[in-house]
Design an enzyme around this catalytic site. Structure first.
Site, mmCIF file in Angstrom:
data_model
loop_
_atom_site.group_PDB
_atom_site.id
_atom_site.type_symbol
_atom_site.label_atom_id
_atom_site.label_comp_id
_atom_site.label_asym_id
_atom_site.label_seq_id
_atom_site.Cartn_x
_atom_site.Cartn_y
_atom_site.Cartn_z
ATOM 1 N N SER A 169 -8.501 1.433 1.389
ATOM 2 C CA SER A 169 -8.139 1.834 0.024
ATOM 3 C C SER A 169 -8.399 0.676 -0.941
ATOM 4 O O SER A 169 -8.567 -0.473 -0.530
ATOM 5 C CB SER A 169 -6.654 2.190 0.001
ATOM 6 N N SER A 170 -8.406 1.001 -2.220
ATOM 7 C CA SER A 170 -8.497 -0.035 -3.261
ATOM 8 C C SER A 170 -7.234 -0.084 -4.114
ATOM 9 O O SER A 170 -7.176 -0.834 -5.098
ATOM 10 C CB SER A 170 -9.667 0.272 -4.195
ATOM 11 N N ARG A 182 -0.067 5.619 3.508
ATOM 12 C CA ARG A 182 -1.457 6.078 3.472
ATOM 13 C C ARG A 182 -1.671 7.145 4.555
ATOM 14 O O ARG A 182 -1.114 7.065 5.646
ATOM 15 C CB ARG A 182 -2.344 4.872 3.773
ATOM 16 N N GLY A 230 -8.436 4.979 -9.882
ATOM 17 C CA GLY A 230 -9.827 4.630 -10.174
ATOM 18 C C GLY A 230 -10.656 4.244 -8.966
ATOM 19 O O GLY A 230 -11.710 3.611 -9.132
ATOM 20 N N GLY A 231 -10.217 4.587 -7.741
ATOM 21 C CA GLY A 231 -11.029 4.285 -6.562
ATOM 22 C C GLY A 231 -11.406 2.815 -6.532
ATOM 23 O O GLY A 231 -10.560 1.934 -6.747
ATOM 24 N N ASN A 242 -7.070 11.245 -3.088
ATOM 25 C CA ASN A 242 -8.424 10.722 -3.148
ATOM 26 C C ASN A 242 -9.144 11.325 -4.341
ATOM 27 O O ASN A 242 -8.975 10.870 -5.457
ATOM 28 C CB ASN A 242 -9.197 10.925 -1.843
ATOM 29 N N ASP A 257 -12.727 8.288 2.384
ATOM 30 C CA ASP A 257 -12.603 6.844 2.149
ATOM 31 C C ASP A 257 -13.050 6.023 3.354
ATOM 32 O O ASP A 257 -13.160 4.805 3.278
ATOM 33 C CB ASP A 257 -11.161 6.474 1.776
ATOM 34 N N THR A 289 -6.648 9.256 -8.609
ATOM 35 C CA THR A 289 -5.446 8.725 -7.967
ATOM 36 C C THR A 289 -4.462 8.618 -9.111
ATOM 37 O O THR A 289 -4.813 8.929 -10.249
ATOM 38 C CB THR A 289 -5.800 7.348 -7.324
ATOM 39 N N THR A 323 -2.197 9.027 -4.068
ATOM 40 C CA THR A 323 -3.502 9.673 -4.212
ATOM 41 C C THR A 323 -3.723 10.852 -3.277
ATOM 42 O O THR A 323 -3.131 10.928 -2.209
ATOM 43 C CB THR A 323 -4.612 8.620 -3.947
HETATM 44 N N1 GLY Z 1 -8.624 7.041 -2.597
HETATM 45 C C1 GLY Z 1 -8.527 5.964 -3.470
HETATM 46 C C2 GLY Z 1 -8.060 4.709 -2.845
HETATM 47 O O1 GLY Z 1 -7.346 4.772 -1.867
HETATM 48 O O2 GLY Z 1 -8.376 3.629 -3.293
#
Ligand code: GLY
Length: 568
Positions: free
Chosen positions: A450-451, A106, A471-472, A399, A421, A379, A397
């Site tokens: 993050s998700s 990340r 999909g965030g 983002n 984020d 992403t 990603t």
């Molecule tokens: N930017 C999307 C995530 O990290 O969930």
């Protein structure tokens, strides 16, 4: 010849294409294959050319990690909205023998980042600053992530894994209609956010079949092929990134780039019914949320309710609401924030979380808890199994779609806008109407929450499923729903992936549904229970592989994009 000059020579050779061992120059039309069956190996990615690169890597004797590295670099070329070298991601690995590992690559906040960097003098959030341009970018983690993954598990030479991407960038490839539309849609942002005209802007509008050629990106990839990690965090590339920062107030320094290191974290592993799930711990919230949501539903007869029934959607939305409320309060970068993982995933806690659940009534979010959710939806995920039975699930990603839209001049790649984020200000609504919390406040060298939820699930000790989605904030719900479709509602993998989805993220307090996801009757009944149901665009793009009862692999690529599966 010194070691360094040998490396430079190799980089030049790669760039000139004298050692092309990868198949032919990519041809158009390439075929987009939504389903594939195979005996040995499978690759599913967001783009057919990246899928082809992954498959070729496996055929040449590479393992799942080699293929993952080759796919990541190929996606950086053929899927510029989310495939990247200027962003970051998470990799989940399981070997045939059962060894598991997860890699966190990340992005990190630059050392000069401050908690209030996106606030004006009166304390209002300057949303555009965290979304566009250089100030939106975190220190990219992708190249270090690929370097680390390859160092630990890779088999083929590093340079061979980057070569297909160099070729795709150098020779170009023909874009699909969807890609043409996407690039045209961002034309204005690309012009506004750059001091030169990047390869993504054409004099006329893009059309399906046009060639996208990325010469400068090819040169950057050649430096990475020749110098490895240093080809990005040092050498000419680092110089170009730092120069780009200097043009418009960006914060990333040479030291930030040199200091960047991805982290092997302890995988989040848990059992759910007959499955063993291996997924991502913080700084992703995805694994915890998945465990929470599966745990909270496990005492209810979902199977009897049936897919997309009022009872099932109500229960799942209530479970989603509660999990996302916890996310907001409690989850952040574990290097900076003590995440109460044990407590959040404890079965007794999950049971108590559902104590106020009413089978016939929505629980208003304001009665559930406090916190935040934010993240853009663009992403990409890819899933791979190799002939030996090793598996890799990667979600990666920039983002937003095309990240910050800023291309590093001379280097040809797009910088992420992952700083968005973070929570710019506790309590302030973001672009999606959500509010932020302290766990995810900005700090120097911190990773934003993050998700992303890459998953490998085993059954009876053998890999059964490899799964993930972009999909965030919708990602954990997409993964959750595909799993429930498979395990509770008895759907096949193609049915489970292509089924319409819905999303509740606690705040805003509503169930968002893909068009046609629910019948009018179900919508009426949910509304009568106190839910607000709202249509939305497509949700997630799942790339999944399942082992069928006959032992064969089935790959499924989401119908919501140009995603493609292939195996042998
Ligand atoms: N930017 C999307 C995530 O990290 O969930």
């Amino acid at each position: 010849m010194t070691y360094l000059s040998k490396k430079i020579a190799l980089a030049c050779i790669l760039l000139l294409g004298l050692t092309h061992s990868w198949a032919q120059a990519p041809a158009f039309p390439y075929s987009i294959q939504k389903e594939a069956l195979a005996d040995s190996a499978m690759v599913v990615t967001a783009h057919p050319l990246a899928t082809q690169v992954g498959l070729e890597t496996l055929r040449k004797g590479g393992n799942a990690v080699d293929a993952a590295v080759a796919v990541q670099f190929a996606l950086a070329v053929v899927y510029p909205q989310a495939g990247n070298i200027g962003g970051g991601g998470f990799l989940v690995y399981r070997s045939k023998e059962g060894q598991t590992a997860v890699l966190d690559y990340r992005e990190k906040a630059p050392a000069a980042a401050t908690e209030k960097m996106y606030l004006d003098s009166t304390g209002n959030v300057l949303t555009n600053k965290s979304r566009f341009g250089m100030l939106a970018a975190g220190v990219p983690g992708t190249v270090d992530g690929m370097w680390e993954a390859h160092k630990k598990f890779g088999r083929l030479p590093w340079g061979d894994l980057v070569t297909p991407a160099i070729e795709l960038a150098e020779k170009g490839f023909q874009i699909t209609e969807r890609e043409a539309e996407s690039l045209n849609g961002e034309r204005f942002n690309f012009i506004r956010q750059n001091t030169f005209t990047p390869a993504f802007v054409k004099m006329e509008m893009w059309q399906a079949g046009d060639w996208l050629i990325q010469k400068e990106l090819a040169q950057t990839l050649a430096r990475i092929a020749g110098f490895g990690r240093e080809g990005f965090y040092g050498s000419g590339t680092a110089k170009l990134i730092v120069e780009e920062m200097g043009k418009n107030g960006g914060l990333i320094t040479y030291q930030d780039l040199q200091n960047y290191r991805s982290v092997w974290r302890t995988p989040l592993e848990f059992d759910h019914k007959d499955l063993h799930i291996i997924t991502m711990p913080p700084p992703s919230s995805g694994g915890i949320l998945l465990q929470q949501m599966l745990g909270m539903t496990s005492n209810f007869p979902l199977k009897e309710y049936g897919m997309h029934s009022t009872a099932a959607v109500h229960l799942m939305a209530e479970v989603e609401r509660r999990a996302y409320a916890d996310r907001a309060m409690h989850i952040g970068d574990p290097d900076f924030w003590k995440v109460p993982m044990k407590r959040l995933t404890d079965p007794a806690y999950l049971k108590s979380r559902m104590a106020d659940f009413q089978a016939d009534k929505a629980t208003p979010s304001k009665k559930v808890a406090a916190g935040d959710i934010k993240e853009s939806e663009e992403t990409t995920h890819y899933s791979i199994v190799d002939a030996a039975g090793n598996a890799v699930a990667v979600t990666t990603t920039l983002n937003d779609s095309y990240g910050s839209r800023t291309v590093v001049a001379g280097a040809g790649f797009i910088l992420n806008n992952e700083m968005d984020d973070f929570s710019a200000k506790p309590g302030a609504p973001n672009l999606y109407g959500a509010i932020g919390g302290a766990a995810n406040a900005i700090a120097p060298e911190k990773r934003p929450l993050s998700s992303m939820t890459p998953v490998i699930a085993t059954k009876g000790g053998k890999i059964w499923l490899v799964l993930g989605s972009p999909g965030g904030t919708t990602i954990p719900n997409t993964v959750f729903q595909v799993l429930v479709n498979l395990t509770e509602f008895g759907r096949s993998l193609p049915e489970a992936v292509q089924a319409k989805r819905f999303h509740h993220q606690w705040q805003p307090d509503k169930i968002q549904i893909e068009e046609g996801a629910l019948s009018e009757t179900v919508i009426e009944q949910l509304t009568g229970m106190g839910h607000t149901v709202e249509p939305r665009g497509p949700m997630g793009r799942v790339e999944a592989i399942v082992r069928l009862p006959n032992g064969r692999w089935q790959g499924v690529a989401d119908g919501r994009g140009d995603d493609s599966a292939a195996g042998y």
